[in-house]
Design an enzyme around this catalytic site. Structure first.
Site, short mmCIF file in Angstrom:
data_model
loop_
_atom_site.label_atom_id
_atom_site.label_comp_id
_atom_site.label_asym_id
_atom_site.label_seq_id
_atom_site.Cartn_x
_atom_site.Cartn_y
_atom_site.Cartn_z
CE LYS A 10 -1.22 1.44 3.93
NZ LYS A 10 -0.45 2.70 4.05
N PRO A 89 9.01 -5.17 4.13
CG PRO A 89 10.03 -3.23 3.96
CD PRO A 89 9.44 -4.42 3.07
N GLY A 93 5.14 1.29 6.76
CA GLY A 93 4.24 2.15 6.27
C GLY A 93 3.69 1.83 4.81
CB ILE A 94 4.57 -0.23 2.18
CG1 ILE A 94 5.53 -1.22 2.80
CG2 ILE A 94 5.17 0.97 1.72
CD1 ILE A 94 6.51 -1.68 1.78
N GLY A 95 1.55 -1.09 4.41
CA GLY A 95 0.57 -1.94 4.42
C GLY A 95 0.88 -3.35 5.51
N GLY A 96 1.90 -4.22 4.64
CA GLY A 96 2.32 -5.08 5.42
C GLY A 96 1.24 -6.07 6.13
N GLY A 97 1.18 -5.91 7.40
CA GLY A 97 0.28 -6.94 8.06
C GLY A 97 -1.09 -6.40 7.87
CB SER A 98 -3.07 -3.60 7.15
OG SER A 98 -2.76 -2.82 8.40
CG ASP A 120 -3.22 1.71 6.94
OD1 ASP A 120 -3.84 2.58 6.79
OD2 ASP A 120 -2.02 1.70 7.19
#
Length: 268
Positions: A10, A89, A93-98, A120
């Protein structure tokens, strides 16, 4: 039966902090797009829920109820064996777990559980450009957003979101306003350059490596931080230019996560 899902990165092209509720939640106005890089998940039938994590960024990722993918499966009322390949990583701030949680909810048709899992998660249920407002629950499709060639850089630091918000001095900033109908890519980038990420300055104060990443993206048409950091993105005119920039940055900082990618544009 085995099924597979993709959890794309994201990207917050903009992030305006427009207020703070009495319960502490911050109000946002953000233009969100998704890239063609991300985590992958595989689901196998099982009589009990379990989670296996592999991939470059598997280290330190919980494999129990602390993991959002696990909690999403619980919320959906299912008990699969999940294999999660962590290619993004964490704390970037790019989604990851969300994005992982949203992939689980999509697979098991439980979108109503999204907002309870995190701000998110609802926006990650779709991979098309969206405007995200409120605390993440107010979503609307955004037409005429072009696909973009970008470079993503995570400079080896994880920035806790609460720390960044605590450093934000002004909580009541201007929203994006009415979004224009962009005639072409140039018009979109011209508009985008006039927007901002209100969390970028406090994140840079928290982790100077973010400023270093933005400096290295200086050859881009536009460089900005995504979300609350620490991942930054640069927009490049062509795929070749993005790949060349990614190679240059990766050679200078081999311990950083650097990736050339393309974002998905609005449906035509």
């Amino acid at each position: 039966m085995r099924t597979e899902a993709f959890a794309p990165a994201k990207i917050n092209l903009t992030l305006h902090v427009t207020g703070q509720r009495a319960d502490g939640y911050h109000l946002l106005d953000s233009l969100v797009v998704f890239a063609d890089v991300g985590d992958r998940l595989w689901f196998d039938d099982s009589t009990s829920l379990n989670l296996e994590v592999t991939g470059r960024f598997a280290g330190g990722v919980p494999t129990d109820q602390r993991n959002l993918a696990w909690r999403a499966a619980e919320a959906a009322g299912v008990t699969p064996h999940i294999r999660l390949e962590k290619n993004l990583p964490h704390g970037g701030g790019i989604g990851g777990g969300s994005a992982d949680a949203a992939a689980v909810l999509r697979r098991f048709d439980a979108p109503q559980a999204a907002i309870a899992l995190g701000a998110d998660v609802p926006v990650c249920l779709s991979d098309t450009p969206q405007r995200m407002r409120g605390i993440g629950e107010d979503l609307s499709a955004v037409p005429s957003v072009p696909a973009l060639d970008i470079v993503l850089v995570t400079p080896g630091v994880s920035v806790p979101t609460p720390d960044v918000f605590r450093r934000l001095v002004r909580k009541n900033n201007d929203a994006m306003g009415a979004l224009p109908a962009w005639a072409d890519r140039a018009a979109f980038l011209n508009w985008l350059s006039g927007q901002r990420n209100d969390l970028q300055a406090p994140a840079c104060d928290t982790a100077p490596a973010i400023s270093a990443a933005l400096t290295l993206l200086g050859s881009a048409e536009l460089a900005r931080m995504s979300g609350s950091g620490s991942t930054c993105f640069g927009v490049y005119p062509t795929e070749t230019a993005a790949v060349e920039a990614a190679d240059r940055i990766a050679k200078a900082h081999p311990s950083w996560w650097v990736c050339a990618a393309k974002t998905k544009g609005s449906p035509s």
